[in-house]
Design an enzyme around this catalytic site. Structure first.
Site, PDB file in Angstrom:
ATOM      1  CB  THR A  61      -7.890  -3.037   2.575  1.00 41.00           C
ATOM      2  OG1 THR A  61      -8.017  -2.438   3.619  1.00 41.00           O
ATOM      3  CG2 THR A  61      -9.221  -3.856   2.292  1.00 41.00           C
ATOM      4  CE  LYS A 114      -7.875  -2.066  -1.718  1.00 48.14           C
ATOM      5  NZ  LYS A 114      -6.533  -1.911  -1.208  1.00 48.14           N
ATOM      6  CE  LYS A 162     -10.710  -1.743   5.539  1.00 52.72           C
ATOM      7  NZ  LYS A 162     -10.608  -0.504   6.169  1.00 52.72           N
TER       8      LYS A 162
HETATM    9  P1  NAD Z   1      -0.415   4.199  -0.917  1.00 49.16           P
HETATM   10  O1  NAD Z   1      -0.766   4.147  -2.205  1.00 49.16           O
HETATM   11  O2  NAD Z   1      -0.266   5.696  -0.110  1.00 49.16           O
HETATM   12  O3  NAD Z   1       0.685   3.341  -0.284  1.00 49.16           O
HETATM   13  C1  NAD Z   1       1.228   2.006  -0.652  1.00 49.16           C
HETATM   14  C2  NAD Z   1       2.628   2.077  -0.837  1.00 49.16           C
HETATM   15  O4  NAD Z   1       3.052   0.917  -1.143  1.00 49.16           O
HETATM   16  C3  NAD Z   1       3.186   3.072  -1.824  1.00 49.16           C
HETATM   17  O5  NAD Z   1       4.245   3.856  -1.135  1.00 49.16           O
HETATM   18  C4  NAD Z   1       4.029   2.230  -3.064  1.00 49.16           C
HETATM   19  O6  NAD Z   1       4.945   2.693  -3.521  1.00 49.16           O
HETATM   20  C5  NAD Z   1       4.283   1.023  -2.132  1.00 49.16           C
HETATM   21  N1  NAD Z   1       4.383  -0.307  -2.986  1.00 49.16           N
HETATM   22  C6  NAD Z   1       3.413  -0.431  -3.908  1.00 49.16           C
HETATM   23  N2  NAD Z   1       4.034  -1.883  -4.568  1.00 49.16           N
HETATM   24  C7  NAD Z   1       5.331  -2.112  -3.720  1.00 49.16           C
HETATM   25  C8  NAD Z   1       6.209  -2.981  -3.979  1.00 49.16           C
HETATM   26  N3  NAD Z   1       6.106  -4.125  -4.700  1.00 49.16           N
HETATM   27  N4  NAD Z   1       7.148  -3.107  -2.852  1.00 49.16           N
HETATM   28  C9  NAD Z   1       7.145  -2.050  -2.182  1.00 49.16           C
HETATM   29  N5  NAD Z   1       6.508  -1.264  -2.141  1.00 49.16           N
HETATM   30  C10 NAD Z   1       5.348  -1.122  -2.711  1.00 49.16           C
HETATM   31  O7  NAD Z   1      -1.677   3.538  -0.046  1.00 49.16           O
HETATM   32  P2  NAD Z   1      -2.374   3.595   1.435  1.00 49.16           P
HETATM   33  O8  NAD Z   1      -3.395   4.614   1.471  1.00 49.16           O
HETATM   34  O9  NAD Z   1      -1.125   3.752   2.463  1.00 49.16           O
HETATM   35  O10 NAD Z   1      -2.957   2.350   1.723  1.00 49.16           O
HETATM   36  C11 NAD Z   1      -2.354   1.128   2.007  1.00 49.16           C
HETATM   37  C12 NAD Z   1      -3.341   0.061   2.201  1.00 49.16           C
HETATM   38  O11 NAD Z   1      -4.129   0.349   3.283  1.00 49.16           O
HETATM   39  C13 NAD Z   1      -4.384  -0.371   1.240  1.00 49.16           C
HETATM   40  O12 NAD Z   1      -4.565  -1.634   1.136  1.00 49.16           O
HETATM   41  C14 NAD Z   1      -5.599   0.486   1.573  1.00 49.16           C
HETATM   42  O13 NAD Z   1      -6.797  -0.179   1.280  1.00 49.16           O
HETATM   43  C15 NAD Z   1      -5.526   0.237   2.996  1.00 49.16           C
HETATM   44  N6  NAD Z   1      -6.180   1.344   3.807  1.00 49.16           N
HETATM   45  C16 NAD Z   1      -5.877   2.704   3.623  1.00 49.16           C
HETATM   46  C17 NAD Z   1      -6.683   3.565   4.253  1.00 49.16           C
HETATM   47  C18 NAD Z   1      -6.559   5.239   4.000  1.00 49.16           C
HETATM   48  O14 NAD Z   1      -7.251   6.129   4.287  1.00 49.16           O
HETATM   49  N7  NAD Z   1      -5.570   5.612   2.934  1.00 49.16           N
HETATM   50  C19 NAD Z   1      -7.519   3.361   5.329  1.00 49.16           C
HETATM   51  C20 NAD Z   1      -7.634   1.825   5.634  1.00 49.16           C
HETATM   52  C21 NAD Z   1      -6.949   1.054   5.004  1.00 49.16           C
END
Ligand code: NAD
Length: 295
Positions: free
Chosen positions: A98, A248, A173
């Site tokens: 997102t 966010k 979204k």
């Molecule tokens: P998270 O923080 O658990 O996962 C993100 C991952 O990206 C981490 O494991 C981190 O180490 C990795 N990362 C960061 N920088 C990196 C890089 N340069 N190279 C490789 N890996 C890297 O977050 P999440 O909850 O999995 O959310 C991910 C996305 O999904 C976000 O944009 C969030 O807004 C969206 N989202 C989350 C949810 C939810 O319920 N968690 C729901 C809908 C959408």
């Protein structure tokens, strides 16, 4: 079977990559976090030590690159630094994070100029839906790119909807989540006031859920414990969709509203209330816990 590079194996990406591997795809995984990478390996993905290696994979071996990263700055740097010019130009690029609409459009334009097809495909549904493969994808991109993305996204979700041109997935979204944030606060407010007026919460639910106040925040995700179907309220507001993530999305929505000249008074107030809630140390609680500030 296709070969898919997957970058970002956190709460959401971990389950999504595992589902691609389970469906028989060859998944080349990378995350900066070693524990996340190890979990992906256990789930059947091949771990790589950097993003460039994961996406390159020799001559045309990688058919698609999927990213699930925290924010637009990281998405932009990963695509510009490690994907564009490193993945085969025949690979389809899918960003499921997102992020803000402007960054999504800019990254797609850079990818497109280098000969890639790309979609923005943010999701609705939380960690449980990512693990179960029941996410909803809202997809922005050219028609041909969407057609290529659909079979890959269908493995990870129950619904894949073409929202329009590049960036339209992100637009859908944040408009949806702005509505959700405001409707959750309005629902919480109504329950808190009903109680103060001496109404039994269950009775108010029985009436309003069949009257014109009915909405998803009430009947699928009630912010009051013991009322309506099982929701994070029944689990002390643990799990679910964190208030920090709702904040966010509301801040992304406010940015987009400013850019588009849209008047969003309810969205702006929702952003203020979730900001205050997160600042008070509640960012980890489910977003329905905002009712605590109104009771
Ligand atoms: P998270 O923080 O658990 O996962 C993100 C991952 O990206 C981490 O494991 C981190 O180490 C990795 N990362 C960061 N920088 C990196 C890089 N340069 N190279 C490789 N890996 C890297 O977050 P999440 O909850 O999995 O959310 C991910 C996305 O999904 C976000 O944009 C969030 O807004 C969206 N989202 C989350 C949810 C939810 O319920 N968690 C729901 C809908 C959408």
């Amino acid at each position: 079977m296709t070969t898919i590079a997957f970058i970002g194996l956190g709460n959401m990406g971990g389950g999504m990559a595992a589902n691609l591997a389970k469906a028989g795809h060859d998944v080349r995984a990378f995350d900066l976090n070693g524990e996340a990478l190890a979990r992906a390996a256990e789930a059947g993905c091949a771990p790589f030590t950097c993003a460039r290696e994961a996406v390159a994979g020799g001559d045309g071996v990688v058919d698609a690159v999927v990213t699930m990263l925290p924010n637009g700055k990281i998405v932009s740097s990963v695509y510009r630094g490690d994907v564009i010019g490193h993945a085969p130009s025949t690979a389809l690029l899918l960003d499921c994070s997102t992020i803000d609409v402007a960054t999504a459009r800019n990254v797609e334009a850079a990818a497109s100029a280098a000969g890639y097809a790309m979609v923005d495909a943010p999701v609705s549904g939380g960690i449980a839906a990512a693990n179960a493969g029941t996410l909803t994808f809202m997809v922005g991109g050219k028609t041909a790119a969407f057609a290529r993305a659909q079979p890959i996204l269908s493995v990870m979700g129950k619904a894949v909807i073409h929202a329009g041109a590049p960036g339209a997935g992100q637009a859908a979204k944040i408009c949806n989540n702005m509505l959700l944030g405001a409707s959750m606060i309005a629902t919480a407010e109504a329950f808190a006031m009903a109680k103060k007026l001496g109404l039994d919460p269950q009775t108010f639910y029985d009436i309003s859920s069949k009257a014109s106040g009915q909405c998803w925040s009430m009947t699928s995700y009630c912010p009051l414990p013991g009322v309506g179907p099982q929701s994070p309220a029944d689990n002390d507001y643990a799990g679910g969709f964190a208030s920090a993530l709702m904040l966010k999305d509301l801040l992304l929505a406010m940015d987009a509203a400013r850019g588009a000249g849209a008047d969003t008074p309810m969205g702006a107030r929702a952003a203020q209330l979730y900001q205050a809630f997160a600042d008070a140390g509640n960012g980890g609680l489910d977003f329905s816990a905002i009712i605590k500030t109104l009771e």
